[in-house]
Design a protein around this motif. Sequence first.
Motif, short mmCIF file in Angstrom:
data_model
loop_
_atom_site.label_atom_id
_atom_site.label_comp_id
_atom_site.label_asym_id
_atom_site.label_seq_id
_atom_site.Cartn_x
_atom_site.Cartn_y
_atom_site.Cartn_z
N GLY A 184 23.72 5.74 -4.38
CA GLY A 184 22.92 6.93 -4.68
C GLY A 184 22.78 7.88 -3.51
N ASN A 185 23.58 7.64 -2.44
CA ASN A 185 23.59 8.47 -1.24
C ASN A 185 22.28 8.42 -0.46
N ARG A 186 21.56 7.28 -0.56
CA ARG A 186 20.36 7.04 0.24
C ARG A 186 20.72 6.10 1.39
N VAL A 187 20.09 6.29 2.53
CA VAL A 187 20.33 5.38 3.66
C VAL A 187 19.88 3.99 3.27
N ASP B 106 2.95 -1.67 4.60
CA ASP B 106 3.94 -0.59 4.62
C ASP B 106 5.38 -1.09 4.42
N GLY B 107 5.54 -2.39 4.15
CA GLY B 107 6.87 -2.94 3.91
C GLY B 107 7.68 -3.22 5.15
N LEU B 108 7.06 -3.16 6.33
CA LEU B 108 7.82 -3.29 7.58
C LEU B 108 7.60 -4.61 8.31
N ASP B 109 6.77 -5.49 7.77
CA ASP B 109 6.43 -6.73 8.48
C ASP B 109 7.65 -7.56 8.83
N VAL C 142 0.83 -1.21 0.00
CA VAL C 142 0.00 0.00 0.00
C VAL C 142 0.87 1.26 0.00
N SER C 143 1.85 1.31 0.89
CA SER C 143 2.72 2.48 1.01
C SER C 143 4.16 2.01 1.20
N GLY C 144 5.07 2.97 1.27
CA GLY C 144 6.48 2.62 1.46
C GLY C 144 7.24 2.57 0.15
N PRO C 145 8.45 1.99 0.18
CA PRO C 145 9.30 1.95 -1.03
C PRO C 145 8.61 1.21 -2.17
N ARG C 146 8.87 1.69 -3.38
CA ARG C 146 8.32 1.05 -4.56
C ARG C 146 9.45 0.50 -5.44
N ILE D 107 21.54 -4.75 8.59
CA ILE D 107 20.29 -4.99 7.87
C ILE D 107 20.07 -3.93 6.80
N GLU D 108 19.56 -4.38 5.64
CA GLU D 108 19.24 -3.45 4.56
C GLU D 108 17.84 -2.90 4.76
N ILE D 109 17.66 -1.64 4.38
CA ILE D 109 16.34 -1.02 4.46
C ILE D 109 16.02 -0.33 3.14
N GLY D 110 14.74 -0.04 2.94
CA GLY D 110 14.31 0.70 1.77
C GLY D 110 14.34 2.19 2.03
N GLU D 111 14.16 2.95 0.97
CA GLU D 111 14.20 4.41 1.08
C GLU D 111 13.11 4.92 2.02
N GLY D 112 13.51 5.75 2.97
CA GLY D 112 12.57 6.35 3.90
C GLY D 112 12.19 5.49 5.08
N GLN D 113 12.84 4.35 5.27
CA GLN D 113 12.44 3.43 6.34
C GLN D 113 13.34 3.49 7.58
N SER D 114 14.34 4.34 7.57
CA SER D 114 15.31 4.36 8.67
C SER D 114 14.66 4.57 10.03
N THR D 115 13.81 5.57 10.15
CA THR D 115 13.20 5.89 11.44
C THR D 115 12.30 4.76 11.93
N ALA D 116 11.46 4.24 11.04
CA ALA D 116 10.52 3.18 11.43
C ALA D 116 11.24 1.90 11.83
N VAL D 117 12.26 1.51 11.06
CA VAL D 117 13.00 0.28 11.37
C VAL D 117 13.78 0.46 12.67
#
Length: 284
Positions: free
Chosen positions: A273-276, A220-223, A197-201, A244-254
Amino acid sequence: MIADTWIRAAVSRLKDVERPRAEARLLLAHAMHVSSEHLFSHPETEIPGEFAIIAEDFLRRRANGEPLSRILGYREFWSLVFAIGQEVLDPRPDTEILVEAGLDAITGLQTPYILDLGTGSGCILLALLSERSGAFGVGLDRSKGACKNALLNSQRLGLSDRVQFVCGDWAEAFSNIRNGFPGFDLVVSNPPYVGTVSGPRPDKATEQFDPPAALYAGPDGLDAYGKLAAQIPALLAPGGVVVIEIGEGQSTAVSKLFSQAGFIRQRELNDIGNRVRCLTFKLA
């Protein structure tokens, strides 16, 4: 038809490819079971009819957007060549940051034990073992096809004597691991993190050709992160590190999920690409 003529015609059909001539030569070489270097040196090589049919199929697939690595059946990662089957994620250069972080985490350990959760092709774990001759590893994946793929790669790379692959669902497969075993010094994971539904695509090629089980993890990709945060503490040796690897914008939630499970975030690392892209944790 000779190779050079086929390659010239193929280039005109690979309009969206960055290096169309090089890729056309690779596709033809793969179809003919020869090296790309051979065709480069011998452009006059005749293409037998049966190989021309195979090459045409490869070219059609590539022109339709299928990744070259999927057609060839292998991908280079950490300067090593990995076979990739339909049941594993196609390794990305950005994921190499996990290998760098993992190597830093086990610096100074003579015989570190490493666990790779969701091992897929085994690329992360096997890259780590290739750099640390005293290390031993366990790769876990719920896909039997992935475990077979990873085992094949370990054998091809000469690392099968220091690794074991287990088919199971996340860390639940190691529920009795504390029977005399002090735990893993390093736990690495590149779990599914695409939300339905939401999160990294994912990009179009990833969504179309990578296995859905390796991509999607709830709305939300966090399960997967929630499950891993709850299960990993029982598997870590004292002082052990989680990478652990994370998707774009997931640093705070993870980070929040792991903090709730008793972890302290150590490092945050960026990809090409200089993304977390990578987070590291230790138990508080």
